[in-house]
Each structure stands twice: as C-alpha cells, then as structure tokens.
Design a protein around this motif. Sequence first.
Motif, PDB file in Angstrom:
ATOM      1  N   PHE A 130       0.857  -1.175   0.000  1.00  0.00           N
ATOM      2  CA  PHE A 130       0.000   0.000   0.000  1.00  0.00           C
ATOM      3  C   PHE A 130       0.898   1.231   0.000  1.00  0.00           C
ATOM      4  CE2 PHE A 130      -3.488  -2.323   2.640  1.00  0.00           C
ATOM      5  CZ  PHE A 130      -3.915  -2.981   1.506  1.00  0.00           C
ATOM      6  N   GLU A 131       0.382   2.315  -0.530  1.00  0.00           N
ATOM      7  CA  GLU A 131       1.106   3.580  -0.434  1.00  0.00           C
ATOM      8  C   GLU A 131       1.303   3.933   1.039  1.00  0.00           C
ATOM      9  OE1 GLU A 131      -1.454   6.154  -2.602  1.00  0.00           O
ATOM     10  OE2 GLU A 131      -0.247   6.007  -4.416  1.00  0.00           O
ATOM     11  N   GLY A 132       2.515   4.305   1.395  1.00  0.00           N
ATOM     12  CA  GLY A 132       2.792   4.700   2.766  1.00  0.00           C
ATOM     13  C   GLY A 132       3.223   3.566   3.672  1.00  0.00           C
ATOM     14  N   ASP A 133       3.278   2.343   3.145  1.00  0.00           N
ATOM     15  CA  ASP A 133       3.778   1.220   3.951  1.00  0.00           C
ATOM     16  C   ASP A 133       5.223   1.484   4.357  1.00  0.00           C
ATOM     17  OD1 ASP A 133       1.463  -0.233   3.881  1.00  0.00           O
ATOM     18  OD2 ASP A 133       2.147  -1.707   2.408  1.00  0.00           O
ATOM     19  N   SER A 134       5.587   1.010   5.541  1.00  0.00           N
ATOM     20  CA  SER A 134       6.968   1.066   6.008  1.00  0.00           C
ATOM     21  C   SER A 134       7.261  -0.282   6.648  1.00  0.00           C
ATOM     22  CB  SER A 134       7.169   2.202   7.016  1.00  0.00           C
ATOM     23  OG  SER A 134       8.525   2.280   7.427  1.00  0.00           O
ATOM     24  N   ILE A 135       7.831  -1.187   5.857  1.00  0.00           N
ATOM     25  CA  ILE A 135       7.910  -2.603   6.224  1.00  0.00           C
ATOM     26  C   ILE A 135       9.356  -3.058   6.340  1.00  0.00           C
ATOM     27  CG2 ILE A 135       7.312  -4.954   5.484  1.00  0.00           C
ATOM     28  CD1 ILE A 135       4.981  -3.703   3.909  1.00  0.00           C
ATOM     29  N   ASN A 136       9.614  -3.867   7.334  1.00  0.00           N
ATOM     30  CA  ASN A 136      10.915  -4.521   7.456  1.00  0.00           C
ATOM     31  C   ASN A 136      10.738  -6.013   7.174  1.00  0.00           C
ATOM     32  OD1 ASN A 136      13.877  -3.879   8.670  1.00  0.00           O
ATOM     33  ND2 ASN A 136      13.284  -5.977   9.146  1.00  0.00           N
ATOM     34  N   LEU A 137      11.419  -6.498   6.138  1.00  0.00           N
ATOM     35  CA  LEU A 137      11.359  -7.912   5.761  1.00  0.00           C
ATOM     36  C   LEU A 137      12.519  -8.655   6.408  1.00  0.00           C
ATOM     37  CD1 LEU A 137      10.711  -7.417   1.932  1.00  0.00           C
ATOM     38  CD2 LEU A 137       8.991  -7.885   3.693  1.00  0.00           C
ATOM     39  N   ASN A 138      12.213  -9.630   7.208  1.00  0.00           N
ATOM     40  CA  ASN A 138      13.229 -10.455   7.852  1.00  0.00           C
ATOM     41  C   ASN A 138      13.199 -11.847   7.234  1.00  0.00           C
ATOM     42  OD1 ASN A 138      13.992  -8.707  10.447  1.00  0.00           O
ATOM     43  ND2 ASN A 138      11.780  -8.586  10.159  1.00  0.00           N
ATOM     44  N   PHE A 139      14.336 -12.304   6.706  1.00  0.00           N
ATOM     45  CA  PHE A 139      14.363 -13.628   6.095  1.00  0.00           C
ATOM     46  C   PHE A 139      15.789 -14.143   5.970  1.00  0.00           C
ATOM     47  CE2 PHE A 139      14.511 -10.499   2.700  1.00  0.00           C
ATOM     48  CZ  PHE A 139      15.493 -10.962   1.847  1.00  0.00           C
ATOM     49  N   ASP A 140      15.896 -15.452   5.777  1.00  0.00           N
ATOM     50  CA  ASP A 140      17.165 -16.119   5.520  1.00  0.00           C
ATOM     51  C   ASP A 140      17.327 -16.213   4.010  1.00  0.00           C
ATOM     52  OD1 ASP A 140      19.213 -18.030   5.064  1.00  0.00           O
ATOM     53  OD2 ASP A 140      18.826 -18.977   6.997  1.00  0.00           O
ATOM     54  N   ILE A 141      18.444 -15.746   3.485  1.00  0.00           N
ATOM     55  CA  ILE A 141      18.618 -15.709   2.036  1.00  0.00           C
ATOM     56  C   ILE A 141      18.672 -17.103   1.414  1.00  0.00           C
ATOM     57  CG2 ILE A 141      21.156 -15.758   1.869  1.00  0.00           C
ATOM     58  CD1 ILE A 141      20.708 -13.283  -0.115  1.00  0.00           C
ATOM     59  N   ASN A 142      18.955 -18.128   2.219  1.00  0.00           N
ATOM     60  CA  ASN A 142      18.996 -19.498   1.706  1.00  0.00           C
ATOM     61  C   ASN A 142      17.610 -20.125   1.596  1.00  0.00           C
ATOM     62  OD1 ASN A 142      21.853 -19.534   1.492  1.00  0.00           O
ATOM     63  ND2 ASN A 142      22.009 -19.947   3.693  1.00  0.00           N
ATOM     64  N   LYS A 143      16.647 -19.600   2.318  1.00  0.00           N
ATOM     65  CA  LYS A 143      15.260 -20.096   2.265  1.00  0.00           C
ATOM     66  C   LYS A 143      14.309 -18.924   2.503  1.00  0.00           C
ATOM     67  CE  LYS A 143      15.797 -21.788   7.018  1.00  0.00           C
ATOM     68  NZ  LYS A 143      15.512 -22.885   7.968  1.00  0.00           N
ATOM     69  N   LYS A 153       4.448  -1.025   9.481  1.00  0.00           N
ATOM     70  CA  LYS A 153       3.176  -0.608   8.885  1.00  0.00           C
ATOM     71  C   LYS A 153       2.941  -1.333   7.566  1.00  0.00           C
ATOM     72  CE  LYS A 153       0.674   3.401   7.109  1.00  0.00           C
ATOM     73  NZ  LYS A 153       0.744   4.847   6.764  1.00  0.00           N
ATOM     74  N   GLY A 154       1.852  -2.089   7.475  1.00  0.00           N
ATOM     75  CA  GLY A 154       1.525  -2.825   6.255  1.00  0.00           C
ATOM     76  C   GLY A 154       2.068  -4.235   6.214  1.00  0.00           C
ATOM     77  N   ALA A 155       2.716  -4.667   7.291  1.00  0.00           N
ATOM     78  CA  ALA A 155       3.351  -5.994   7.293  1.00  0.00           C
ATOM     79  C   ALA A 155       2.356  -7.130   7.480  1.00  0.00           C
ATOM     80  CB  ALA A 155       4.411  -6.062   8.393  1.00  0.00           C
ATOM     81  N   GLY A 156       1.250  -6.863   8.170  1.00  0.00           N
ATOM     82  CA  GLY A 156       0.310  -7.924   8.496  1.00  0.00           C
ATOM     83  C   GLY A 156      -0.244  -8.643   7.284  1.00  0.00           C
ATOM     84  N   GLU A 227      -7.347  -1.929   9.658  1.00  0.00           N
ATOM     85  CA  GLU A 227      -8.673  -2.097   9.056  1.00  0.00           C
ATOM     86  C   GLU A 227      -8.559  -2.202   7.534  1.00  0.00           C
ATOM     87  OE1 GLU A 227     -13.065   0.090   8.887  1.00  0.00           O
ATOM     88  OE2 GLU A 227     -11.407   1.034   9.959  1.00  0.00           O
ATOM     89  N   LYS A 228      -7.677  -1.409   6.944  1.00  0.00           N
ATOM     90  CA  LYS A 228      -7.505  -1.444   5.496  1.00  0.00           C
ATOM     91  C   LYS A 228      -6.967  -2.795   5.051  1.00  0.00           C
ATOM     92  CE  LYS A 228      -5.337   1.010   1.627  1.00  0.00           C
ATOM     93  NZ  LYS A 228      -4.499   2.167   1.207  1.00  0.00           N
ATOM     94  N   GLU A 229      -6.000  -3.343   5.784  1.00  0.00           N
ATOM     95  CA  GLU A 229      -5.455  -4.656   5.449  1.00  0.00           C
ATOM     96  C   GLU A 229      -6.521  -5.734   5.594  1.00  0.00           C
ATOM     97  OE1 GLU A 229      -0.904  -5.007   6.658  1.00  0.00           O
ATOM     98  OE2 GLU A 229      -2.085  -4.128   8.282  1.00  0.00           O
ATOM     99  N   TYR A 230      -7.290  -5.639   6.667  1.00  0.00           N
ATOM    100  CA  TYR A 230      -8.358  -6.617   6.898  1.00  0.00           C
ATOM    101  C   TYR A 230      -9.345  -6.622   5.739  1.00  0.00           C
ATOM    102  CZ  TYR A 230     -12.714  -8.557   8.744  1.00  0.00           C
ATOM    103  OH  TYR A 230     -13.871  -9.281   8.902  1.00  0.00           O
ATOM    104  N   ASN A 231      -9.790  -5.446   5.319  1.00  0.00           N
ATOM    105  CA  ASN A 231     -10.765  -5.375   4.235  1.00  0.00           C
ATOM    106  C   ASN A 231     -10.178  -5.807   2.900  1.00  0.00           C
ATOM    107  OD1 ASN A 231     -13.519  -4.169   5.103  1.00  0.00           O
ATOM    108  ND2 ASN A 231     -12.014  -2.957   6.226  1.00  0.00           N
ATOM    109  N   PHE A 232      -8.892  -5.556   2.702  1.00  0.00           N
ATOM    110  CA  PHE A 232      -8.226  -6.017   1.489  1.00  0.00           C
ATOM    111  C   PHE A 232      -8.229  -7.545   1.440  1.00  0.00           C
ATOM    112  CE2 PHE A 232      -4.285  -7.645  -0.373  1.00  0.00           C
ATOM    113  CZ  PHE A 232      -4.394  -7.180  -1.672  1.00  0.00           C
ATOM    114  N   LEU A 233      -7.824  -8.183   2.527  1.00  0.00           N
ATOM    115  CA  LEU A 233      -7.792  -9.646   2.574  1.00  0.00           C
ATOM    116  C   LEU A 233      -9.198 -10.229   2.494  1.00  0.00           C
ATOM    117  CD1 LEU A 233      -5.077 -10.055   5.360  1.00  0.00           C
ATOM    118  CD2 LEU A 233      -4.799 -10.523   2.917  1.00  0.00           C
ATOM    119  N   LYS A 234     -10.144  -9.576   3.136  1.00  0.00           N
ATOM    120  CA  LYS A 234     -11.538 -10.032   3.094  1.00  0.00           C
ATOM    121  C   LYS A 234     -12.062 -10.014   1.661  1.00  0.00           C
ATOM    122  CE  LYS A 234     -16.146  -8.921   4.915  1.00  0.00           C
ATOM    123  NZ  LYS A 234     -16.930  -7.965   5.749  1.00  0.00           N
ATOM    124  N   SER A 235     -11.727  -8.957   0.898  1.00  0.00           N
ATOM    125  CA  SER A 235     -12.204  -8.871  -0.479  1.00  0.00           C
ATOM    126  C   SER A 235     -11.637  -9.997  -1.336  1.00  0.00           C
ATOM    127  CB  SER A 235     -11.826  -7.517  -1.090  1.00  0.00           C
ATOM    128  OG  SER A 235     -10.430  -7.407  -1.303  1.00  0.00           O
TER     129      SER A 235
END
Length: 257
Positions: A130-143, A153-156, A227-235
């Motif tokens: 979404f516009e305005g999201d500020s997300i930190n992605l945590n992951f292992d580069i091997n998987k 914000k917007g990670a959920g 609420e915006k994320e919830y409605n997006f997933l609900k749709s």
Amino acid sequence: MLFKSRCDTFAAAFLCQKIKRVVFRYYIKTNHTMKRKLLCTLLVLITLYCNAQHAVQTTLNGTVKNANGEIVTLIYRPFLRGSLNPLGFNSMGTQISKEGKFTLKSDKILDGSEYYIIFNDKSITGLVLFEGDSINLNFDINKPGESLFAIGKGAGKINMMHLPQFDDEFMEDMTPTEYAAYLHCLSTAKMALLNAVYKKEKTNKAITNAENREVLERIINESPLSEKEYNFLKSIIELQKFEIGAFLEYKSEEMEG
C-alpha cells in the motif's frame, strides 16, 4: 459519480480492488485474443482512474541472514502480462550491506498491487504493498519464502498471504459441484482465520487448532492487521467464489480440446 477525485478513501479503494481482482481471475483462464485485449484495456482504465492521487512514499527495509553482498531488486508484478504500472514505477535494486541490511524506497507504488524481490536465483513473491507502507522484511537468504516474516506498517497482510492457509491448489480433476463446495470450504476457513487474527482472538479454534499457531500468534503480536489490510484480505476471500467461472471455462476448453 461513483468515485470522488481521489480513490484513497477506503470505500473507493476497496471497490477498485474488487473490480481488478475479478477481471484478473477471469483473465488468467482464457486464451481468447479479443477477451485478452478487452480485459487488458478495462483493467488499465480502472487502474488509471483509481490512482489519480498524490505520491506517497513506501519503504521496504530488509534484515537478511546469511547474506553475502547480493543485489536485491524490487519488481512490479502486473495484474495482466504486459500491463505497465501507470504511476511509472521502475524496478529498483540495491546491494545488501555487510550487516545484512538493505533499503528500497519509492513514491510510485500502485496501492494494493503485488511486487516481488529477486536475488541470485531466488525470489520472494506476494509482496502486496500500500502507499505509505513502512515494512521490514526479515528472512534467511537461503530459504527466503519459508523464513519470511515482516514487521512494521503494512506488514500484516504480507504475513497473512504467505501462510499455508492462503496457498490454494487448483483442483482440476473435480466436478463443478465438487469444486464449488471446495471453494466454499476454503473461503469459510480463511474468513474464520482472518477474523480471529484481526480481532486478536488467540483462543479461537481457528488459531489454537492450527499447526502454525505460533506464527499466527506472532502476527497478532508483532504485525497486527489494520482495518484497510483486513478489508483487502476479506475482499480477496470473498471473490474466491468467482473462481468457479474460470473453472467452468477450463473444463469447457478441456472438453473441446
């Protein structure tokens, strides 16, 4: 007039997303040239109309385990093949630092669209932004896919869409009646899970009976849904019933071919 001058009010954004998803679901199961052209044109017009608004910066930060200076590239994934991002987004890349960090920023993110990042021969897909999201992605580069967890914000919505419960299989051997029942079962289960996570009901059976209960509780604690994320997933869940149309067309073409 259906929409106001901007489509960033929730009702307008929600309706735009529903329209685009319906068009996309129908498109992916057809091979007819005329339908493809008409649908592509329709989707582009809808997207342009719904996104005539001011630029808002979106930020993706990464914290990567086992990184070795790889280049990370963020790419827009169009709803239809060959459909350009109307906001003029260009793929962007950066190098992962020695500390395993990276940052990507853009003010041309198409609200509610899907992006993915690639590095070496691996990738992470399904990054709905979404516009305005500020997300930190945590992951292992091997998987990356298996280890991904987002915060901020917007990670959920990203964490929810990467759950196995949201990973559907196209059951081509079913009859139309069986497939309709299958879709109903899927949407009912997803909706129960989504409601439980959104309402933070940790004792709900949709969570307590899940094999990935710890992940679900972590989403509630560390990336609660807006609420915006919830409605997006609900749709997305509600529109799953329209997949029966694509299934019927697939069966029809299978019989003809």
